[in-house]
Scaffold this motif. Structure first.
Motif, PDB file in Angstrom:
ATOM      1  N   ILE A 168       0.830  -1.248  -0.114  1.00 35.47           N
ATOM      2  CA  ILE A 168       0.009  -0.057   0.036  1.00 35.47           C
ATOM      3  C   ILE A 168       0.870   1.235  -0.145  1.00 35.47           C
ATOM      4  O   ILE A 168       1.679   1.244   0.761  1.00 35.47           O
ATOM      5  N   PRO A 169       0.820   2.018  -0.833  1.00 34.80           N
ATOM      6  CA  PRO A 169       1.683   3.376  -0.822  1.00 34.80           C
ATOM      7  C   PRO A 169       1.238   4.233   0.439  1.00 34.80           C
ATOM      8  O   PRO A 169       0.337   4.408   0.635  1.00 34.80           O
ATOM      9  N   ARG A 170       2.288   4.689   1.094  1.00 37.11           N
ATOM     10  CA  ARG A 170       2.215   5.346   2.033  1.00 37.11           C
ATOM     11  C   ARG A 170       0.972   6.682   1.915  1.00 37.11           C
ATOM     12  O   ARG A 170       0.270   6.921   2.899  1.00 37.11           O
ATOM     13  N   GLN A 171       1.049   7.242   0.731  1.00 38.41           N
ATOM     14  CA  GLN A 171       0.087   8.367   0.645  1.00 38.41           C
ATOM     15  C   GLN A 171      -1.447   7.784   0.250  1.00 38.41           C
ATOM     16  O   GLN A 171      -2.298   8.774   0.320  1.00 38.41           O
ATOM     17  N   GLU A 172      -1.492   6.629   0.250  1.00 42.98           N
ATOM     18  CA  GLU A 172      -3.000   6.070   0.271  1.00 42.98           C
ATOM     19  C   GLU A 172      -3.478   5.751   1.687  1.00 42.98           C
ATOM     20  O   GLU A 172      -4.524   5.428   1.859  1.00 42.98           O
ATOM     21  N   VAL A 173      -2.557   5.870   2.908  1.00 43.82           N
ATOM     22  CA  VAL A 173      -3.270   6.007   4.216  1.00 43.82           C
ATOM     23  C   VAL A 173      -3.137   7.353   4.832  1.00 43.82           C
ATOM     24  O   VAL A 173      -2.479   8.157   4.428  1.00 43.82           O
ATOM     25  N   TYR A 174      -3.682   7.488   6.238  1.00 46.01           N
ATOM     26  CA  TYR A 174      -3.367   8.549   6.765  1.00 46.01           C
ATOM     27  C   TYR A 174      -2.691   8.332   8.090  1.00 46.01           C
ATOM     28  O   TYR A 174      -3.006   7.206   8.819  1.00 46.01           O
ATOM     29  N   ILE A 175      -1.566   9.058   8.621  1.00 46.16           N
ATOM     30  CA  ILE A 175      -0.817   9.049   9.484  1.00 46.16           C
ATOM     31  C   ILE A 175      -0.882  10.150  10.526  1.00 46.16           C
ATOM     32  O   ILE A 175      -0.566  11.280  10.106  1.00 46.16           O
ATOM     33  N   THR A 176      -0.898   9.841  11.823  1.00 48.51           N
ATOM     34  CA  THR A 176      -1.166  10.876  12.729  1.00 48.51           C
ATOM     35  C   THR A 176      -0.523  10.582  14.082  1.00 48.51           C
ATOM     36  O   THR A 176       0.010   9.276  13.878  1.00 48.51           O
ATOM     37  N   ASN A 177      -0.545  11.151  15.057  1.00 50.49           N
ATOM     38  CA  ASN A 177      -0.500  10.890  16.390  1.00 50.49           C
ATOM     39  C   ASN A 177      -1.372  11.479  17.503  1.00 50.49           C
ATOM     40  O   ASN A 177      -2.139  12.190  17.074  1.00 50.49           O
ATOM     41  N   VAL A 178      -1.483  10.743  18.721  1.00 51.34           N
ATOM     42  CA  VAL A 178      -2.292  11.240  19.594  1.00 51.34           C
ATOM     43  C   VAL A 178      -2.103  12.800  20.092  1.00 51.34           C
ATOM     44  O   VAL A 178      -2.810  13.658  20.040  1.00 51.34           O
ATOM     45  N   LEU A 179      -0.613  12.652  20.491  1.00 48.25           N
ATOM     46  CA  LEU A 179       0.012  14.095  20.865  1.00 48.25           C
ATOM     47  C   LEU A 179       0.407  14.788  19.504  1.00 48.25           C
ATOM     48  O   LEU A 179       1.048  13.992  18.573  1.00 48.25           O
ATOM     49  N   LYS A 180       0.280  16.051  19.522  1.00 44.15           N
ATOM     50  CA  LYS A 180       0.658  16.500  18.058  1.00 44.15           C
ATOM     51  C   LYS A 180       1.940  17.681  18.358  1.00 44.15           C
ATOM     52  O   LYS A 180       2.502  17.935  17.336  1.00 44.15           O
ATOM     53  N   CYS A 181       2.442  17.693  19.439  1.00 38.63           N
ATOM     54  CA  CYS A 181       3.794  18.025  19.670  1.00 38.63           C
ATOM     55  C   CYS A 181       4.552  17.164  20.556  1.00 38.63           C
ATOM     56  O   CYS A 181       4.193  16.368  21.165  1.00 38.63           O
ATOM     57  N   ARG A 182       6.013  17.259  20.292  1.00 41.75           N
ATOM     58  CA  ARG A 182       6.873  16.390  20.758  1.00 41.75           C
ATOM     59  C   ARG A 182       7.075  16.577  22.324  1.00 41.75           C
ATOM     60  O   ARG A 182       7.405  17.675  22.732  1.00 41.75           O
ATOM     61  N   PRO A 183       6.858  15.653  23.176  1.00 44.34           N
ATOM     62  CA  PRO A 183       7.246  15.745  24.547  1.00 44.34           C
ATOM     63  C   PRO A 183       8.810  16.421  24.833  1.00 44.34           C
ATOM     64  O   PRO A 183       9.600  15.544  24.000  1.00 44.34           O
ATOM     65  N   PRO A 184       9.180  16.797  25.556  1.00 41.24           N
ATOM     66  CA  PRO A 184      10.597  17.241  25.821  1.00 41.24           C
ATOM     67  C   PRO A 184      11.315  15.993  26.107  1.00 41.24           C
ATOM     68  O   PRO A 184      10.874  15.079  26.862  1.00 41.24           O
ATOM     69  N   GLY A 185      12.547  15.827  25.312  1.00 42.85           N
ATOM     70  CA  GLY A 185      13.271  14.696  25.633  1.00 42.85           C
ATOM     71  C   GLY A 185      12.800  13.581  25.048  1.00 42.85           C
ATOM     72  O   GLY A 185      13.537  12.217  25.328  1.00 42.85           O
ATOM     73  N   ASN A 186      11.591  13.435  24.287  1.00 43.72           N
ATOM     74  CA  ASN A 186      11.119  12.246  23.631  1.00 43.72           C
ATOM     75  C   ASN A 186      10.488  11.489  24.704  1.00 43.72           C
ATOM     76  O   ASN A 186      10.389  10.188  24.549  1.00 43.72           O
ATOM     77  N   ARG A 187      10.152  11.954  25.791  1.00 37.66           N
ATOM     78  CA  ARG A 187       9.717  10.995  26.999  1.00 37.66           C
ATOM     79  C   ARG A 187       8.143  10.726  26.454  1.00 37.66           C
ATOM     80  O   ARG A 187       7.703  11.194  25.547  1.00 37.66           O
ATOM     81  N   THR A 188       7.641   9.520  27.142  1.00 40.59           N
ATOM     82  CA  THR A 188       6.388   9.330  26.964  1.00 40.59           C
ATOM     83  C   THR A 188       5.209  10.188  27.331  1.00 40.59           C
ATOM     84  O   THR A 188       5.545  10.827  28.503  1.00 40.59           O
ATOM     85  N   PRO A 189       4.351  10.360  26.626  1.00 45.09           N
ATOM     86  CA  PRO A 189       3.278  11.425  26.988  1.00 45.09           C
ATOM     87  C   PRO A 189       2.556  10.922  28.151  1.00 45.09           C
ATOM     88  O   PRO A 189       2.163   9.715  28.534  1.00 45.09           O
ATOM     89  N   THR A 190       2.195  11.964  29.080  1.00 47.84           N
ATOM     90  CA  THR A 190       1.436  11.844  30.007  1.00 47.84           C
ATOM     91  C   THR A 190      -0.138  11.576  29.918  1.00 47.84           C
ATOM     92  O   THR A 190      -0.599  11.929  28.780  1.00 47.84           O
ATOM     93  N   PRO A 191      -0.925  10.828  30.662  1.00 46.71           N
ATOM     94  CA  PRO A 191      -2.336  10.738  30.411  1.00 46.71           C
ATOM     95  C   PRO A 191      -2.930  12.192  30.276  1.00 46.71           C
ATOM     96  O   PRO A 191      -3.699  12.346  29.467  1.00 46.71           O
ATOM     97  N   GLU A 192      -2.530  12.966  31.210  1.00 44.02           N
ATOM     98  CA  GLU A 192      -3.063  14.309  30.912  1.00 44.02           C
ATOM     99  C   GLU A 192      -2.912  15.166  29.625  1.00 44.02           C
ATOM    100  O   GLU A 192      -3.780  15.646  29.037  1.00 44.02           O
ATOM    101  N   GLU A 193      -1.640  14.785  29.389  1.00 46.87           N
ATOM    102  CA  GLU A 193      -1.224  15.584  27.800  1.00 46.87           C
ATOM    103  C   GLU A 193      -2.284  15.049  26.644  1.00 46.87           C
ATOM    104  O   GLU A 193      -2.648  15.360  25.928  1.00 46.87           O
ATOM    105  N   CYS A 194      -2.192  13.600  26.838  1.00 45.40           N
ATOM    106  CA  CYS A 194      -3.137  12.816  25.804  1.00 45.40           C
ATOM    107  C   CYS A 194      -4.520  13.304  25.732  1.00 45.40           C
ATOM    108  O   CYS A 194      -5.306  13.477  24.873  1.00 45.40           O
ATOM    109  N   ARG A 195      -5.188  13.611  27.114  1.00 46.51           N
ATOM    110  CA  ARG A 195      -6.615  14.147  27.374  1.00 46.51           C
ATOM    111  C   ARG A 195      -6.556  15.474  26.417  1.00 46.51           C
ATOM    112  O   ARG A 195      -7.632  15.854  25.963  1.00 46.51           O
TER     113      ARG A 195
END
Length: 289
Positions: A168-195
């Motif tokens: 499947i060509p990559r442009q045929e799917v949609y790719i995103t993230n729960v969080l739209k901004c990078r957490p400092p230091g690439n840490r795991t997002p917190t539940p509050e940030e996800c909400r």
């Protein structure tokens, strides 16, 4: 001339790329002997003669050296060079107009710490009339630099899974993230940030209306399915998000770590289990077509 830290980062990036290609069965052509560096290099030119001390000389102040990159700088992981090219997806003006105000709001949102420290928000990219929608947890350093989802080593692996494994060509799917901004230091997002960020993803899903959702990693899966932190056994089963089938895949960065462990003599079934999940996604996609 590259600073020592940048040279080290370049070597590490090249080695990581070669190891990834080897894991995917990509071979590299060796250079012929005639292309090697000659043993004897030309001698450098003699330095220009210096004027006598009695002569008046003009002092030239060299330009200031660039500031050394910090640990969070894109120069440390070569994020200036995306590993995934951008391909224009099929236009869908109606859905694009519905998402535009939400995208603008996400680009200026600073409700949580990642919004105050990120370089570029990462909204998402791909076909707005797709069958498959992939959702990760948060942007990394490469994504933060380019404002695009999954463009570093993890993005290269995800693209290979799509195009080489699923055809499947990559442009045929949609790719995103729960969080739209990078957490400092690439840490795991917190539940509050996800909400805080979930209404943006919720709107994307509602407008795009994918036939199948794919959560990349347990953080994304728990956010979408609204599960507690102690939830286990999410991978290997079908789930349901408001009538949309959802499958959980290992995050590409986890697969890369497992491949490294294998090269060091460890054991991992992550690739095999991912392939089983991919086959299930393809089977359901065929049924829904």
């Amino acid at each position: 001339m590259l600073e020592q830290k940048e040279r080290y980062s370049l070597v590490q990036s090249v080695l990581a790329r070669l190891q990834l290609d080897q894991g995917l069965g990509v071979t590299h052509v060796s250079l012929p002997p005639s292309a090697t560096v000659p043993a004897a290099l030309p001698k450098p030119a003699s330095p220009a003669p210096q004027p006598p001390a009695s002569h008046t000389t003009r002092v030239v102040v060299p330009p200031s050296r660039p500031v050394a990159p910090t640990p969070e700088s894109p120069a440390d992981n070569l994020s200036r060079f995306p590993m995934v090219p951008y391909y224009e997806p099929r236009p869908h003006p109606e859905r694009a107009s519905l998402l535009a105000p939400w995208r603008d709001l996400a680009l200026t949102c600073q409700k949580c710490p990642p919004g105050k420290t990120r370089r570029h928000p990462v909204w998402g990219e791909g076909a707005l009339d797709c069958q498959l929608m992939f959702v990760g947890e948060a942007p990394g350093a490469d994504e933060d630099w380019h404002g695009r989802p999954f463009v570093g080593l993890s993005g290269k692996l995800l693209t290979d899974i799509l195009e080489k494994g699923m055809h499947i060509p990559r442009q045929e799917v949609y790719i995103t993230n729960v969080l739209k901004c990078r957490p400092p230091g690439n840490r795991t997002p917190t539940p509050e940030e996800c909400r805080h960020c979930f209404p943006f993803l919720e709107k994307q899903i509602a407008v795009i209306q994918p036939r199948i959702l794919v959560a990349l990693g347990v953080v994304a899966a728990k956010s979408i399915l609204d599960l507690g932190p102690d939830s286990r056994g999410l991978r290997g089963h079908w789930h349901n998000y408001h009538g949309i089938p959802l499958r959980v895949l290992y995050h590409p960065s986890y697969l890369l770590r497992q491949r490294k462990a294998l090269r060091e003599g460890g054991h991992s079934d992550a690739d095999r289990e991912t392939w089983e999940d991919v086959k299930e996604i393809l089977r359901l996609r065929e049924e829904l077509s």
